[in-house]
Design an enzyme around this catalytic site. Structure first.
Site, short mmCIF file in Angstrom:
data_model
loop_
_atom_site.label_atom_id
_atom_site.label_comp_id
_atom_site.label_asym_id
_atom_site.label_seq_id
_atom_site.Cartn_x
_atom_site.Cartn_y
_atom_site.Cartn_z
N GLY A 1 25.47 1.34 -38.93
CA GLY A 1 25.21 0.85 -40.27
C GLY A 1 24.47 1.88 -41.10
N SER A 2 23.68 1.40 -42.04
CA SER A 2 22.97 2.29 -42.96
C SER A 2 21.80 2.99 -42.26
CB SER A 2 22.44 1.48 -44.14
OG SER A 2 21.40 0.61 -43.73
N GLY B 1 19.14 1.57 -39.51
CA GLY B 1 18.94 2.28 -38.26
C GLY B 1 17.49 2.64 -38.00
N GLU C 1 24.46 5.00 -34.92
CA GLU C 1 25.55 5.62 -35.69
C GLU C 1 25.34 5.20 -37.14
OE1 GLU C 1 27.47 7.77 -34.58
OE2 GLU C 1 27.75 7.45 -32.43
N CYS D 1 32.07 5.74 -42.71
CA CYS D 1 30.94 6.64 -42.52
C CYS D 1 31.42 8.08 -42.51
CB CYS D 1 30.19 6.30 -41.23
SG CYS D 1 31.22 6.22 -39.77
#
Length: 513
Positions: A244-245, A249, A266, A300
């Site tokens: 995610g963002s 994270g 990630e 991403c």
């Protein structure tokens, strides 16, 4: 291949208007803390209602997963691989309806939806082979009549938090490998794509029931970030894999590190393609186009920046503008369209704010953006891909905007280009388009790209199963879906065996009474 409509796809996958959002496999829990309503960004229509996971249900699920782990870890790795093999077969059979659900609930093109399911199939194949290759090491001991070796054991419960943009593939990247390693999994899908999670859980549960897999090896929880926080906080969850963002994270990392747990992160990407004066411009345009507008810029690995040599800058800019003029925006289930909607109206708002920021910082639009309105765009989630000439140091360029906005940046030397490529906080994917061997090798050297992925003559988007996927810096440092990423899901143990009749000590230490 049968041509499923979206309603038939939902029926085939067992995803109805109302679904319980918590499961340990065969069992689905009726109690819920609240309701998530899933609306399609394609047409704004309501797809389904999902009960979120209450704290009581969450604790039951964690308890059941621990019980399942005690049995599942004793299955041999090839036996676990056989279960994953059967899941891969079912995914092949359900590829069309699941791909259609991905497209409809998330908004990516149907071809990309099918591609995402194919990634699931590919990781199943990879994991099946891996189930017979979880190798350790044997080394020589300094002590006579001793043998040393390393072996790997499953961690236990693996928590998986996934993002909306890849609503099924990233779960499979983690889960299939974790399962063959002997772990059990608790999955929290994005609250923006909950039905995709339910469909996958039902596919796995049917295979598990047929093979007598313990209840709790595959668990599903649903809800907003607070449910993810519960998962991150729980000391019984050995590893949290979160996609995610960067903001999300960092929050997960803080929470898990406080209890000395493990994380696989990630996070964001701010990916660039360097376009050399020695590039094949036809290839460069094609790579940039898909990278920038595929999934409406919501990958991403989407291409955010083009760093272009001054000698080909104008020519490439002209080609890109012409290519963008031919893009078709509309329903992603219609194969004639190239660009579908953003995930929701909040994403549209962020896109509009980014356009304003570009203008305020002095950027020049080569292709103007804007919200698409009119018949067929009633959901309010469709936007026009935009191209802007900017400087790498612009504040907006340093950020990751999850939308189809492409930045053009000029350079003179390859050293300058690499410096600009690396001059952002994220470090996921990168590429160079060049037919010059020295430039390509410099880009791949230790003085080159600082990203986890570095490509030559392909774009930033479109990683294959088999290579480890992940990035550096604020991307989080995680690796999944290939190579030796399986080690993340296991714990290493060093063993020393004395098969002699004396007890010599290491380092030649003498200790006698």
């Amino acid at each position: 291949m049968k041509n499923f409509g979206i309603k038939e796809s939902l029926f085939v996958l067992g995803v109805g208007k109302t679904n319980y959002g918590s499961s340990t496999g065969k069992q689905w829990f009726k109690s819920g803390a609240s309701i998530i309503e899933s609306y399609s960004p394609v047409d704004g229509k309501h797809i389904g209602s999902i009960n979120t996971t209450s704290e009581e249900t969450f604790n039951k699920i964690v308890s059941q997963s621990h019980a399942a782990f005690k049995e599942w870890r004793q299955w041999t790795a090839p036996q676990r691989g056989e279960i994953v093999r059967q899941i891969g077969i079912t995914l092949r059979e359900q590829k069309e309806p699941l791909g259609k659900l991905v497209s409809y609930e998330m908004g990516k093109s149907y071809q990309e939806g099918l591609g995402e399911v194919q990634e699931m199939i590919d990781i199943c194949d990879f994991a099946v082979g891996l189930s017979r290759q979880l190798h350790g090491l044997t080394m020589h001991s300094e002590r006579p009549e001793h043998r040393m070796y390393e072996q790997w054991h499953p961690l236990g419960v693996v928590g998986i938090i996934t993002a909306f943009n890849f609503p099924v593939a990233v779960w499979a990247w983690n889960t299939m490998i974790a399962w063959v390693c002997g772990d059990v999994c608790i999955w929290k899908p994005s609250e923006k794509t909950p039905l995709c999670g339910i469909a996958c859980q039902k596919i796995a549960a049917a295979i598990f029931e047929k093979n007598g897999v313990p209840e709790g090896v595959s668990c599903l929880i649903n809800g907003d970030y607070t449910v993810g926080q519960q998962l991150a906080k729980h000391e019984g969850v050995a590893l949290i894999s979160a996609t995610g963002s960067v903001r999300m994270g960092k929050a997960v990392a803080r929470t898990v590190s406080e209890r000395l747990g493990r994380t696989l992160l990630e996070l964001g990407g701010n990916n660039a393609i360097i376009i050399s004066e020695h590039a094949n411009l036809d290839m460069a345009v094609r790579g940039a186009l898909f990278g920038a507008v595929g999934t409406a810029g919501q990958r991403c690995t989407s291409t955010r920046r083009l760093i272009i040599h001054e000698n080909v800058y104008d020519a490439l800019k002209e080609r890109l503008a012409k290519a963008y003029s031919h893009l078709k925006i509309g329903n992603p289930l219609d194969p004639v369209n190239h660009v579908g909607p953003l995930i929701d109206k909040q994403a549209v708002k962020s896109y509009e704010q980014a356009l304003k920021k570009i203008k305020s910082e002095g950027g020049n639009f080569v292709v103007k953006g804007g919200v698409v309105q009119g018949k067929g765009y009633e959901s309010g989630c469709y936007v026009k891909p935009a191209i802007a000439e900017v400087k790498n140091e612009f504040e907006i360029v340093q950020q990751e905007t999850f939308a189809p906005i492409l930045y053009l940046i000029k350079y003179k030397t390859i050293e300058e280009a690499i410096e600009q490529q690396n001059g952002v906080r994220q470090g996921l994917s990168s590429a160079i388009m060049t037919n010059n061997l020295q430039e390509a090798e410099k880009f791949l050297s230790s003085a080159g790209s600082d990203c986890g992925i570095a490509n030559v003559n392909i774009g930033t988007s479109g990683a294959e199963i088999g290579g480890a996927f992940g990035g550096e810096k604020e991307t989080g440092g995680g690796r999944e879906s290939g190579s030796d990423a399986w080690k993340v899901y296991m714990r290493r143990q060093t063993n020393t065996i004395n098969y002699g009749n004396t007890l010599p000590l290491a380092q030649g230490i003498k200790f006698a009474i």
